[in-house]
Design a protein around this motif. Structure first.
Motif, PDB file in Angstrom:
ATOM      1  N   TYR A 157     129.362  58.550  -2.278  1.00 20.15           N
ATOM      2  CA  TYR A 157     128.200  57.647  -2.196  1.00 20.15           C
ATOM      3  C   TYR A 157     128.614  56.297  -1.635  1.00 20.15           C
ATOM      4  O   TYR A 157     129.721  55.833  -1.865  1.00 20.15           O
ATOM      5  CB  TYR A 157     127.584  57.418  -3.584  1.00 20.15           C
TER       6      TYR A 157
ATOM      7  N   GLU B 133     126.672  60.365 -14.660  1.00 20.43           N
ATOM      8  CA  GLU B 133     125.710  61.183 -15.385  1.00 20.43           C
ATOM      9  C   GLU B 133     124.278  60.872 -14.930  1.00 20.43           C
ATOM     10  O   GLU B 133     123.429  61.757 -14.853  1.00 20.43           O
ATOM     11  CB  GLU B 133     125.860  60.876 -16.872  1.00 20.43           C
TER      12      GLU B 133
ATOM     13  N   HIS C 223     123.560  62.504 -11.678  1.00 16.84           N
ATOM     14  CA  HIS C 223     123.379  63.924 -11.944  1.00 16.84           C
ATOM     15  C   HIS C 223     121.945  64.199 -12.432  1.00 16.84           C
ATOM     16  O   HIS C 223     121.295  65.147 -11.997  1.00 16.84           O
ATOM     17  CB  HIS C 223     124.411  64.359 -12.988  1.00 16.84           C
TER      18      HIS C 223
ATOM     19  N   GLU D 266     119.632  63.731  -9.271  1.00 14.20           N
ATOM     20  CA  GLU D 266     119.799  64.663  -8.150  1.00 14.20           C
ATOM     21  C   GLU D 266     119.711  66.126  -8.567  1.00 14.20           C
ATOM     22  O   GLU D 266     119.174  66.936  -7.844  1.00 14.20           O
ATOM     23  CB  GLU D 266     121.130  64.400  -7.452  1.00 14.20           C
ATOM     24  N   ASP D 267     120.263  66.439  -9.717  1.00 15.27           N
ATOM     25  CA  ASP D 267     120.315  67.852 -10.092  1.00 15.27           C
ATOM     26  C   ASP D 267     119.250  68.250 -11.099  1.00 15.27           C
ATOM     27  O   ASP D 267     118.838  69.388 -11.160  1.00 15.27           O
ATOM     28  CB  ASP D 267     121.702  68.198 -10.645  1.00 15.27           C
ATOM     29  N   GLU D 268     118.822  67.286 -11.924  1.00 20.07           N
ATOM     30  CA  GLU D 268     117.860  67.666 -12.951  1.00 20.07           C
ATOM     31  C   GLU D 268     116.442  67.239 -12.604  1.00 20.07           C
ATOM     32  O   GLU D 268     115.510  67.490 -13.366  1.00 20.07           O
ATOM     33  CB  GLU D 268     118.279  67.080 -14.303  1.00 20.07           C
ATOM     34  N   GLY D 269     116.304  66.557 -11.484  1.00 19.73           N
ATOM     35  CA  GLY D 269     114.965  66.254 -11.007  1.00 19.73           C
ATOM     36  C   GLY D 269     114.252  65.080 -11.672  1.00 19.73           C
ATOM     37  O   GLY D 269     113.044  64.945 -11.562  1.00 19.73           O
TER      38      GLY D 269
ATOM     39  N   LYS E 172     115.362  60.104 -17.895  1.00 16.76           N
ATOM     40  CA  LYS E 172     116.262  60.779 -18.832  1.00 16.76           C
ATOM     41  C   LYS E 172     117.035  59.737 -19.629  1.00 16.76           C
ATOM     42  O   LYS E 172     117.469  58.732 -19.087  1.00 16.76           O
ATOM     43  CB  LYS E 172     117.242  61.658 -18.066  1.00 16.76           C
TER      44      LYS E 172
END
Ligand code: UDP
Ligand code: MG
Length: 319
Positions: free
Chosen positions: A35, A108, A111, A114-117, A194
């Motif tokens: 990044y 985290e 993550h 990007e991955d958990e929306g 989150k």
């Protein structure tokens, strides 16, 4: 390569400026090296040499440091606003200068987005040692009451440390109210978030900028900026008093009829007082209701915040 812009409000943090810069640089040359990152320091009118330290960092070769320096101390909320307003990059992070917001949590948080929306990730400070039942109960009730009265979604230990999509930062900036309470604003704008938990960390250098008076004012702003419930509740109290005056009147009337108690002039006066008191409170409540509306209206908040849009029709599509 995605870019993360990190907004850092600083008030008398001369030592911490370099510390946090080094910590971020370290992180982005190892775990997050895929990044790109930029730092936007907001010097909130520091009286020490914080600004000199920041300027030093902007003069390094290939520096990715930018800054805004306030003419006086406007407070953290204003510094956050200035930072978010000028942030660019795909994601915007917001963290304290004193390293109490551990930079590695960003991993985290990324993550989560990007991955958990999720649209953003917010850090929540937790204590691992067991707390007494009573304390837990009190603290939970406190958050319940605040959330109920204000419509916010606050959680114990919630911090300002956050990573969000640029779109979320823009939404925050679109809230132009002057009495700012960022935690309430976070929940007002919506978007999925989150909770990322971490254990409390000591300050890297210097002292907390908060004192009891500041904390009290902060809590007060938080409640008053979002709650119109107290203003509206008066109406119900008015109805309640009027109701009581009727019940009391009926009771006295029956007692007078049955000869248990004499109906005297004072009885009439008591009843009148009670009734008129209720009417006055009710009218105050009505005025409160108007005031509540005017209050929300003068904040000039956006009417809505859209998450996605497609307003142009693509005509080029083949039929
Ligand atoms: N801060 C600020 N303006 C202020 C007070 C604080 O920009 O008027 C910044 C401060 O430099 C730090 C962050 O807000 O980066 C959090 O402040 P502090 O560490 O004093 O708060 P605490 O961690 O004790 O809640
Ligand atoms: Mg701190």
């Amino acid at each position: 390569m995605k870019k993360i812009d990190i907004v850092i409000p600083c008030y008398n943090e001369s030592k911490c400026v370099e510390l946090i810069y080094d910590a971020l640089k370290e992180l982005f040359s190892n775990e997050l090296k895929t990044y790109d990152f930029g730092i936007l320091f907001v010097d909130d009118g520091s009286q020490d040499d914080t600004l000199e330290h920041i300027v030093k960092l902007t003069n390094i070769e290939n520096s990715n440091v930018r800054y805004i320096s306030f003419a006086r101390n406007f407070g953290k909320e204003s510094a956050i606003y200035a930072g978010l307003e000028n942030a660019d990059g795909d994601y915007v992070a917001l963290m304290d200068a004193d390293l109490q917001h551990p930079p590695h949590l960003l991993i985290e948080m990324i993550h989560a987005i990007e991955d958990e929306g999720y649209d953003c990730a917010t850090a929540r400070r937790v204590k691992r040692e067991k707390e007494s039942r009573l304390r837990n109960f009190l603290s939970n009730s406190f958050y319940h009451v605040i959330n109920w009265a204000t419509g916010m979604r606050l959680a114990p230990g919630m911090t300002d440390y956050r990573l969000m999509k640029k779109q979320v930062a823009d939404a925050i900036v679109s809230m132009r109210e002057h009495e700012r309470f960022i935690k309430g604003i976070y929940s007002w704008i919506g978007f999925s978030s989150k909770w990322v938990e971490y254990e409390n960390v000591e300050r890297a250098d210097g002292d907390s900028k908060w004192n009891y008076k500041g904390l009290w004012n902060y809590a007060k702003t938080g409640i008053i900026a979002f709650a119109v419930t107290p203003l509206k509740a008066v109406i119900y109290f008015g109805f309640f008093v009027i109701g009581i005056s009727f019940i009391y009147a009926i009771r006295l009337f029956i007692m007078a009829k049955m000869g248990i108690r004499l109906w005297q002039d004072t009885t009439t006066i008591i009843l009148l007082l009670l009734f008129l008191g209720g009417v006055i409170i009710l009218l105050l409540g009505v005025i409160g209701e108007y005031l509540a509306r005017i209050y929300m209206e003068v904040k000039n908040r956006p009417i809505y915040i859209a998450k996605e849009k497609k307003l142009e029709i693509d005509n080029k599509k083949e039929k």
